[in-house]
Every structure is written in C-alpha cells, then in structure tokens.
Design a protein around this motif. Structure first.
Motif, mmCIF file in Angstrom:
data_model
loop_
_atom_site.group_PDB
_atom_site.id
_atom_site.type_symbol
_atom_site.label_atom_id
_atom_site.label_comp_id
_atom_site.label_asym_id
_atom_site.label_seq_id
_atom_site.Cartn_x
_atom_site.Cartn_y
_atom_site.Cartn_z
ATOM 1 N N THR A 4 -6.073 8.889 -1.766
ATOM 2 C CA THR A 4 -7.098 9.051 -1.254
ATOM 3 C C THR A 4 -8.118 9.527 -2.367
ATOM 4 O OG1 THR A 4 -6.484 11.002 0.540
ATOM 5 C CG2 THR A 4 -6.028 8.797 0.689
ATOM 6 N N SER A 5 -8.405 9.322 -3.805
ATOM 7 C CA SER A 5 -9.096 10.474 -4.148
ATOM 8 C C SER A 5 -10.684 9.254 -5.042
ATOM 9 C CB SER A 5 -8.826 11.145 -5.576
ATOM 10 O OG SER A 5 -8.482 9.683 -6.613
ATOM 11 N N ASN B 229 3.651 -5.460 -13.467
ATOM 12 C CA ASN B 229 4.856 -4.931 -13.706
ATOM 13 C C ASN B 229 5.578 -5.742 -15.206
ATOM 14 O OD1 ASN B 229 4.030 -8.064 -14.842
ATOM 15 N ND2 ASN B 229 5.670 -9.337 -13.289
ATOM 16 N N ARG B 230 6.914 -5.393 -15.161
ATOM 17 C CA ARG B 230 8.011 -5.353 -16.207
ATOM 18 C C ARG B 230 8.095 -6.780 -17.611
ATOM 19 N NH1 ARG B 230 12.446 -2.583 -17.183
ATOM 20 N NH2 ARG B 230 12.855 -2.833 -14.929
ATOM 21 N N ARG B 231 7.400 -7.791 -17.366
ATOM 22 C CA ARG B 231 7.321 -9.255 -17.880
ATOM 23 C C ARG B 231 5.337 -9.428 -18.096
ATOM 24 N NH1 ARG B 231 9.690 -14.500 -15.466
ATOM 25 N NH2 ARG B 231 7.297 -14.426 -14.328
ATOM 26 N N ARG B 232 4.505 -7.982 -17.518
ATOM 27 C CA ARG B 232 3.107 -8.146 -17.392
ATOM 28 C C ARG B 232 2.188 -9.202 -17.335
ATOM 29 N NH1 ARG B 232 4.001 -6.025 -23.350
ATOM 30 N NH2 ARG B 232 2.954 -7.723 -23.685
ATOM 31 N N THR B 233 2.988 -10.395 -15.846
ATOM 32 C CA THR B 233 2.398 -11.136 -16.189
ATOM 33 C C THR B 233 1.516 -11.539 -14.679
ATOM 34 O OG1 THR B 233 4.570 -12.434 -14.608
ATOM 35 C CG2 THR B 233 3.700 -12.879 -17.119
ATOM 36 N N HIS B 234 1.606 -9.596 -13.572
ATOM 37 C CA HIS B 234 1.177 -9.389 -12.186
ATOM 38 C C HIS B 234 0.376 -8.323 -12.705
ATOM 39 C CE1 HIS B 234 4.327 -12.263 -11.139
ATOM 40 N NE2 HIS B 234 3.956 -12.505 -10.232
ATOM 41 N N ILE B 235 -0.856 -8.739 -12.156
ATOM 42 C CA ILE B 235 -1.378 -6.361 -12.261
ATOM 43 C C ILE B 235 -1.855 -6.566 -10.674
ATOM 44 C CG2 ILE B 235 -3.498 -7.910 -13.201
ATOM 45 C CD1 ILE B 235 -3.858 -5.381 -14.394
ATOM 46 N N LYS B 236 -1.540 -4.717 -10.463
ATOM 47 C CA LYS B 236 -2.532 -4.703 -9.745
ATOM 48 C C LYS B 236 -2.983 -3.752 -9.054
ATOM 49 C CE LYS B 236 1.002 -6.487 -5.859
ATOM 50 N NZ LYS B 236 2.395 -5.619 -4.430
ATOM 51 N N LEU B 237 -4.362 -3.820 -8.633
ATOM 52 C CA LEU B 237 -5.475 -2.371 -8.540
ATOM 53 C C LEU B 237 -4.920 -1.148 -7.023
ATOM 54 C CD1 LEU B 237 -6.489 -3.940 -10.847
ATOM 55 C CD2 LEU B 237 -7.810 -2.486 -10.722
ATOM 56 N N LEU B 238 -5.097 -0.578 -7.030
ATOM 57 C CA LEU B 238 -5.175 -0.317 -5.383
ATOM 58 C C LEU B 238 -6.431 1.063 -5.624
ATOM 59 C CD1 LEU B 238 -3.797 0.602 -3.024
ATOM 60 C CD2 LEU B 238 -2.549 2.884 -4.022
ATOM 61 N N HIS B 239 -7.255 0.854 -4.829
ATOM 62 C CA HIS B 239 -8.546 2.058 -4.450
ATOM 63 C C HIS B 239 -8.553 1.983 -3.510
ATOM 64 C CE1 HIS B 239 -12.413 1.881 -4.019
ATOM 65 N NE2 HIS B 239 -12.533 2.494 -5.547
ATOM 66 N N PHE C 252 0.865 -1.483 -0.501
ATOM 67 C CA PHE C 252 0.072 0.150 0.016
ATOM 68 C C PHE C 252 0.687 1.034 -0.100
ATOM 69 C CE2 PHE C 252 -2.551 -3.593 1.832
ATOM 70 C CZ PHE C 252 -3.916 -3.234 1.048
ATOM 71 N N ASP C 253 1.902 1.693 0.688
ATOM 72 C CA ASP C 253 2.734 2.399 1.196
ATOM 73 C C ASP C 253 3.043 2.848 -0.399
ATOM 74 O OD1 ASP C 253 1.420 3.204 3.815
ATOM 75 O OD2 ASP C 253 3.425 1.868 4.479
ATOM 76 N N GLY C 254 4.279 1.725 -0.540
ATOM 77 C CA GLY C 254 5.313 1.470 -1.976
ATOM 78 C C GLY C 254 4.098 2.597 -3.342
ATOM 79 N N LEU C 255 3.064 1.927 -3.363
ATOM 80 C CA LEU C 255 2.148 1.676 -4.265
ATOM 81 C C LEU C 255 1.756 3.718 -4.543
ATOM 82 C CD1 LEU C 255 0.167 -1.234 -4.943
ATOM 83 C CD2 LEU C 255 2.091 -0.312 -6.028
ATOM 84 N N PHE D 83 -7.671 1.788 2.511
ATOM 85 C CA PHE D 83 -7.339 1.250 0.937
ATOM 86 C C PHE D 83 -7.764 -0.718 0.657
ATOM 87 C CE2 PHE D 83 -4.293 4.449 1.587
ATOM 88 C CZ PHE D 83 -4.216 4.931 -0.168
ATOM 89 N N VAL D 84 -7.665 -1.080 -0.464
ATOM 90 C CA VAL D 84 -7.883 -1.987 -0.917
ATOM 91 C C VAL D 84 -7.140 -2.286 -1.852
ATOM 92 C CG1 VAL D 84 -9.450 -3.266 -1.743
ATOM 93 C CG2 VAL D 84 -10.461 -1.145 -0.884
ATOM 94 N N LEU D 85 -6.954 -3.350 -2.023
ATOM 95 C CA LEU D 85 -5.705 -3.885 -3.255
ATOM 96 C C LEU D 85 -5.422 -5.810 -3.987
ATOM 97 C CD1 LEU D 85 -2.804 -2.859 -4.105
ATOM 98 C CD2 LEU D 85 -1.430 -4.370 -2.305
ATOM 99 N N TYR D 86 -6.487 -5.132 -5.355
ATOM 100 C CA TYR D 86 -6.392 -5.657 -6.066
ATOM 101 C C TYR D 86 -5.114 -6.613 -7.092
ATOM 102 C CZ TYR D 86 -11.259 -4.554 -5.478
ATOM 103 O OH TYR D 86 -12.285 -3.740 -4.545
ATOM 104 N N TYR D 87 -4.847 -7.928 -6.737
ATOM 105 C CA TYR D 87 -3.711 -8.992 -7.015
ATOM 106 C C TYR D 87 -4.234 -9.561 -8.020
ATOM 107 C CZ TYR D 87 1.372 -10.199 -7.004
ATOM 108 O OH TYR D 87 1.823 -10.485 -7.390
ATOM 109 N N LYS D 88 -3.485 -10.020 -9.266
ATOM 110 C CA LYS D 88 -3.908 -11.151 -10.548
ATOM 111 C C LYS D 88 -2.848 -10.671 -10.724
ATOM 112 C CE LYS D 88 -6.499 -12.456 -13.987
ATOM 113 N NZ LYS D 88 -7.777 -13.082 -14.467
ATOM 114 N N ARG D 89 -2.439 -13.335 -10.522
ATOM 115 C CA ARG D 89 -0.833 -13.236 -11.664
ATOM 116 C C ARG D 89 -1.769 -14.637 -12.266
ATOM 117 N NH1 ARG D 89 2.354 -17.265 -7.800
ATOM 118 N NH2 ARG D 89 0.590 -18.434 -8.648
#
Length: 113
Positions: A39-40, A48-58, A23-26, A64-70
């Motif tokens: 916080t808007s 990520n670099r290889r585009r195999t992981h995605i994170k959504l910060l909301h 959370f803090d780094g993102l 905060f809610v963090l959605y993550y898919k690999r």
C-alpha cells in the motif's frame, strides 16, 4: 484514477508469477518476497514463466488497481541490465510493455536542480 506515470517507483518481481493470483496473492508476494509494503503507492510488476502475461499492482487512494496484459504473439523482455536489481524506470517499463528491445544504449547525464 488509472494513472501511472514517471513519478511512481516500479519494482519487478524476479521470479515467475502464477497469473491466477489476484490482489491478495500478489500483495503476499510483494510483502514476503520483495520486502515492500503493497500500500506504499509503488507499482509492482509480475511476469509469468513464459513471459506472455504481465500484471502491474498499484495502490491508489481507496484501493488496489491491477493492470493486466496478455500477448497473442511474442514475449515480454525485461531489461537486460537487471542483474538482481528490483527497480525499473518508467522508460524501461514502457519499452518492455511495448516490446521494444534496445541492444546497446547509453544514457547521458542531465543537470538536475
């Protein structure tokens, strides 16, 4: 709780993100690199670099809610027409997450009140 919809605004981070960030780094990337307020209530998308992981910060009420898919196979493909544009539409995000690539499309204009 845990609700994303077309009513939100989505912003794609243009660089490659270290997926070890939490959370803090993102939030740091959002404020320094994107120039937005974490916080808007907007949703921020990181790959990520290889585009195999995605994170959504909301930000939702209270935190905060963090959605993550690999992905086990394949890669996420951001929309082709990004050209320095940071914002994504709900439809573009869904297509990217589901792995659907559109090679040629046109969007018809619709009447709005």
């Amino acid at each position: 709780m845990f609700s994303l919809s077309s009513s939100h605004r989505y912003f794609l981070y243009q660089g490659h993100c270290d997926m070890r960030k939490a959370f803090d780094g993102l939030c740091g990337l959002v404020s320094t690199q994107l120039g937005r307020n974490p916080t808007s209530g907007e949703v921020f998308v990181f790959l990520n670099r290889r585009r195999t992981h995605i994170k959504l910060l909301h930000w939702e009420n209270g935190g905060f809610v963090l959605y993550y898919k690999r992905l086990e196979k394949g890669t996420f493909s951001p929309p082709k027409a990004m050209d320095g544009r940071l914002s994504l539409s709900w439809a573009e995000l869904v297509l990217m997450v589901e792995g659907i690539q559109i090679h040629k499309s046109t969007q018809k204009s619709r009447f709005c009140f």
